[in-house]
Design a protein around this motif. Structure first.
Motif, PDB file in Angstrom:
ATOM      1  N   ALA A   1       0.799  -1.227   0.000  1.00 24.48           N
ATOM      2  CA  ALA A   1       0.000   0.000   0.000  1.00 24.48           C
ATOM      3  C   ALA A   1       0.829   1.272   0.000  1.00 24.48           C
ATOM      4  O   ALA A   1       0.308   2.348  -0.290  1.00 24.48           O
ATOM      5  N   GLU A   2       2.113   1.180   0.299  1.00 23.91           N
ATOM      6  CA  GLU A   2       2.959   2.377   0.340  1.00 23.91           C
ATOM      7  C   GLU A   2       4.103   2.295  -0.662  1.00 23.91           C
ATOM      8  O   GLU A   2       5.146   2.911  -0.480  1.00 23.91           O
ATOM      9  N   SER A   3       3.903   1.547  -1.725  1.00 28.16           N
ATOM     10  CA  SER A   3       4.928   1.368  -2.743  1.00 28.16           C
ATOM     11  C   SER A   3       5.054   2.602  -3.623  1.00 28.16           C
ATOM     12  O   SER A   3       4.060   3.235  -3.984  1.00 28.16           O
ATOM     13  N   LYS A   4       6.293   2.896  -4.015  1.00 33.50           N
ATOM     14  CA  LYS A   4       6.519   4.026  -4.919  1.00 33.50           C
ATOM     15  C   LYS A   4       5.922   3.758  -6.298  1.00 33.50           C
ATOM     16  O   LYS A   4       5.704   4.677  -7.080  1.00 33.50           O
ATOM     17  N   HIS A   5       5.612   2.510  -6.606  1.00 32.55           N
ATOM     18  CA  HIS A   5       5.000   2.164  -7.889  1.00 32.55           C
ATOM     19  C   HIS A   5       3.561   2.682  -8.000  1.00 32.55           C
ATOM     20  O   HIS A   5       3.016   2.735  -9.100  1.00 32.55           O
ATOM     21  N   LEU A   6       2.975   3.059  -6.899  1.00 31.83           N
ATOM     22  CA  LEU A   6       1.608   3.588  -6.896  1.00 31.83           C
ATOM     23  C   LEU A   6       1.537   5.061  -7.290  1.00 31.83           C
ATOM     24  O   LEU A   6       0.464   5.562  -7.632  1.00 31.83           O
ATOM     25  N   VAL A   7       2.657   5.738  -7.245  1.00 29.89           N
ATOM     26  CA  VAL A   7       2.662   7.191  -7.428  1.00 29.89           C
ATOM     27  C   VAL A   7       2.095   7.623  -8.782  1.00 29.89           C
ATOM     28  O   VAL A   7       1.244   8.511  -8.841  1.00 29.89           O
ATOM     29  N   VAL A   8       2.531   7.008  -9.860  1.00 28.67           N
ATOM     30  CA  VAL A   8       2.082   7.447 -11.194  1.00 28.67           C
ATOM     31  C   VAL A   8       0.571   7.281 -11.361  1.00 28.67           C
ATOM     32  O   VAL A   8      -0.112   8.238 -11.748  1.00 28.67           O
ATOM     33  N   PRO A   9       0.000   6.100 -11.064  1.00 29.99           N
ATOM     34  CA  PRO A   9      -1.455   6.014 -11.221  1.00 29.99           C
ATOM     35  C   PRO A   9      -2.218   6.891 -10.227  1.00 29.99           C
ATOM     36  O   PRO A   9      -3.277   7.427 -10.568  1.00 29.99           O
ATOM     37  N   LEU A  10      -1.696   7.080  -9.018  1.00 28.10           N
ATOM     38  CA  LEU A  10      -2.369   7.955  -8.055  1.00 28.10           C
ATOM     39  C   LEU A  10      -2.365   9.403  -8.537  1.00 28.10           C
ATOM     40  O   LEU A  10      -3.384  10.096  -8.448  1.00 28.10           O
ATOM     41  N   LEU A  11      -1.228   9.862  -9.038  1.00 25.35           N
ATOM     42  CA  LEU A  11      -1.152  11.230  -9.574  1.00 25.35           C
ATOM     43  C   LEU A  11      -2.077  11.398 -10.780  1.00 25.35           C
ATOM     44  O   LEU A  11      -2.790  12.398 -10.888  1.00 25.35           O
ATOM     45  N   SER A  12      -2.046  10.430 -11.664  1.00 22.85           N
ATOM     46  CA  SER A  12      -2.888  10.503 -12.869  1.00 22.85           C
ATOM     47  C   SER A  12      -4.364  10.505 -12.509  1.00 22.85           C
ATOM     48  O   SER A  12      -5.140  11.283 -13.064  1.00 22.85           O
ATOM     49  N   LEU A  13      -4.738   9.641 -11.577  1.00 14.98           N
ATOM     50  CA  LEU A  13      -6.135   9.599 -11.143  1.00 14.98           C
ATOM     51  C   LEU A  13      -6.508  10.910 -10.460  1.00 14.98           C
ATOM     52  O   LEU A  13      -7.577  11.472 -10.719  1.00 14.98           O
TER      53      LEU A  13
ATOM     54  N   GLY B   1      12.195  10.675   1.984  1.00 15.83           N
ATOM     55  CA  GLY B   1      12.530  11.637   3.027  1.00 15.83           C
ATOM     56  C   GLY B   1      11.954  13.014   2.744  1.00 15.83           C
ATOM     57  O   GLY B   1      11.550  13.318   1.620  1.00 15.83           O
ATOM     58  N   GLU B   2      11.923  13.835   3.772  1.00 22.79           N
ATOM     59  CA  GLU B   2      11.271  15.150   3.685  1.00 22.79           C
ATOM     60  C   GLU B   2      12.002  16.163   2.822  1.00 22.79           C
ATOM     61  O   GLU B   2      11.417  17.155   2.402  1.00 22.79           O
ATOM     62  N   ASN B   3      13.277  15.955   2.531  1.00 21.27           N
ATOM     63  CA  ASN B   3      14.053  16.963   1.803  1.00 21.27           C
ATOM     64  C   ASN B   3      14.249  16.637   0.325  1.00 21.27           C
ATOM     65  O   ASN B   3      14.983  17.329  -0.361  1.00 21.27           O
ATOM     66  N   ASP B   4      13.576  15.623  -0.169  1.00 17.13           N
ATOM     67  CA  ASP B   4      13.702  15.244  -1.570  1.00 17.13           C
ATOM     68  C   ASP B   4      12.851  16.169  -2.441  1.00 17.13           C
ATOM     69  O   ASP B   4      11.762  16.591  -2.036  1.00 17.13           O
ATOM     70  N   GLY B   5      13.305  16.465  -3.645  1.00 19.52           N
ATOM     71  CA  GLY B   5      12.597  17.362  -4.550  1.00 19.52           C
ATOM     72  C   GLY B   5      11.233  16.859  -4.989  1.00 19.52           C
ATOM     73  O   GLY B   5      10.350  17.650  -5.337  1.00 19.52           O
TER      74      GLY B   5
ATOM     75  N   ALA C   1       4.691  16.794  -5.266  1.00 20.15           N
ATOM     76  CA  ALA C   1       3.480  16.285  -4.621  1.00 20.15           C
ATOM     77  C   ALA C   1       2.746  17.400  -3.873  1.00 20.15           C
ATOM     78  O   ALA C   1       1.523  17.472  -3.890  1.00 20.15           O
ATOM     79  N   MET C   2       3.504  18.278  -3.235  1.00 20.23           N
ATOM     80  CA  MET C   2       2.889  19.397  -2.516  1.00 20.23           C
ATOM     81  C   MET C   2       2.212  20.363  -3.480  1.00 20.23           C
ATOM     82  O   MET C   2       1.166  20.929  -3.159  1.00 20.23           O
ATOM     83  N   SER C   3       2.790  20.542  -4.654  1.00 19.83           N
ATOM     84  CA  SER C   3       2.188  21.419  -5.662  1.00 19.83           C
ATOM     85  C   SER C   3       0.835  20.873  -6.117  1.00 19.83           C
ATOM     86  O   SER C   3      -0.136  21.631  -6.253  1.00 19.83           O
ATOM     87  N   SER C   4       0.767  19.570  -6.329  1.00 20.39           N
ATOM     88  CA  SER C   4      -0.507  18.950  -6.718  1.00 20.39           C
ATOM     89  C   SER C   4      -1.541  19.121  -5.618  1.00 20.39           C
ATOM     90  O   SER C   4      -2.702  19.453  -5.882  1.00 20.39           O
ATOM     91  N   LEU C   5      -1.113  18.924  -4.392  1.00 20.29           N
ATOM     92  CA  LEU C   5      -2.027  19.078  -3.258  1.00 20.29           C
ATOM     93  C   LEU C   5      -2.450  20.537  -3.103  1.00 20.29           C
ATOM     94  O   LEU C   5      -3.602  20.822  -2.782  1.00 20.29           O
ATOM     95  N   ALA C   6      -1.553  21.468  -3.400  1.00 19.93           N
ATOM     96  CA  ALA C   6      -1.877  22.892  -3.325  1.00 19.93           C
ATOM     97  C   ALA C   6      -2.969  23.263  -4.342  1.00 19.93           C
ATOM     98  O   ALA C   6      -3.831  24.088  -4.056  1.00 19.93           O
ATOM     99  N   GLN C   7      -2.932  22.645  -5.533  1.00 17.71           N
ATOM    100  CA  GLN C   7      -3.976  22.901  -6.530  1.00 17.71           C
ATOM    101  C   GLN C   7      -5.350  22.498  -5.984  1.00 17.71           C
ATOM    102  O   GLN C   7      -6.341  23.201  -6.198  1.00 17.71           O
ATOM    103  N   VAL C   8      -5.391  21.376  -5.285  1.00 14.45           N
ATOM    104  CA  VAL C   8      -6.649  20.914  -4.692  1.00 14.45           C
ATOM    105  C   VAL C   8      -7.103  21.875  -3.621  1.00 14.45           C
ATOM    106  O   VAL C   8      -8.275  22.256  -3.570  1.00 14.45           O
ATOM    107  N   LYS C   9      -6.190  22.272  -2.753  1.00 14.33           N
ATOM    108  CA  LYS C   9      -6.542  23.195  -1.666  1.00 14.33           C
ATOM    109  C   LYS C   9      -7.078  24.500  -2.237  1.00 14.33           C
ATOM    110  O   LYS C   9      -8.032  25.073  -1.722  1.00 14.33           O
ATOM    111  N   CYS C  10      -6.458  24.966  -3.310  1.00 12.55           N
ATOM    112  CA  CYS C  10      -6.918  26.192  -3.952  1.00 12.55           C
ATOM    113  C   CYS C  10      -8.320  26.007  -4.527  1.00 12.55           C
ATOM    114  O   CYS C  10      -9.189  26.879  -4.359  1.00 12.55           O
ATOM    115  N   ALA C  11      -8.562  24.882  -5.166  1.00 11.22           N
ATOM    116  CA  ALA C  11      -9.894  24.608  -5.731  1.00 11.22           C
ATOM    117  C   ALA C  11     -10.951  24.507  -4.636  1.00 11.22           C
ATOM    118  O   ALA C  11     -12.116  24.850  -4.847  1.00 11.22           O
TER     119      ALA C  11
END
Length: 95
Positions: A31-43, A72-76, A81-91
């Motif tokens: 459930a916490e695999s990095k392989h989930l990132v692309v479909p989660l972002l796309s969805l 980790g918290e300091n990775d680019g 991911a925060m930018s995508s979440l910011a778009q939602v918060k703005c909406a």
């Protein structure tokens, strides 16, 4: 397949396909695999485009949590991911 369906206006079928892919990846990779990132972002992006902001928020939050745990918290990638979440918060009107 899901991306193509979304591109031709078949959002409902695309959402179902993304959800199926996510379920398969969760069962095989965890459930916490990095392989989930692309479909989660796309969805999340498709849901945002379709005006389903509340649904999109949970997917972007999940991506942020996966990236934070894996890299980790300091990775680019955290910023993306925060930018995508910011778009939602703005909406949602929660700046």
């Amino acid at each position: 397949m899901a991306k193509a369906l979304g591109s031709i206006g078949k959002a409902t079928k695309a959402i179902e396909t993304y959800q199926h892919v996510i379920t398969l990846l969760e069962s095989s990779k965890g459930a916490e695999s990095k392989h989930l990132v692309v479909p989660l972002l796309s969805l999340g992006n498709l849901l945002l485009k379709e005006g389903r902001v509340d649904d999109a928020e949970s997917h972007f939050t999940r991506v942020l949590n996966i990236y934070t745990k894996v890299y980790g918290e300091n990775d680019g990638r955290i910023g993306m991911a925060m930018s995508s979440l910011a778009q939602v918060k703005c909406a949602l009107g929660t700046y």
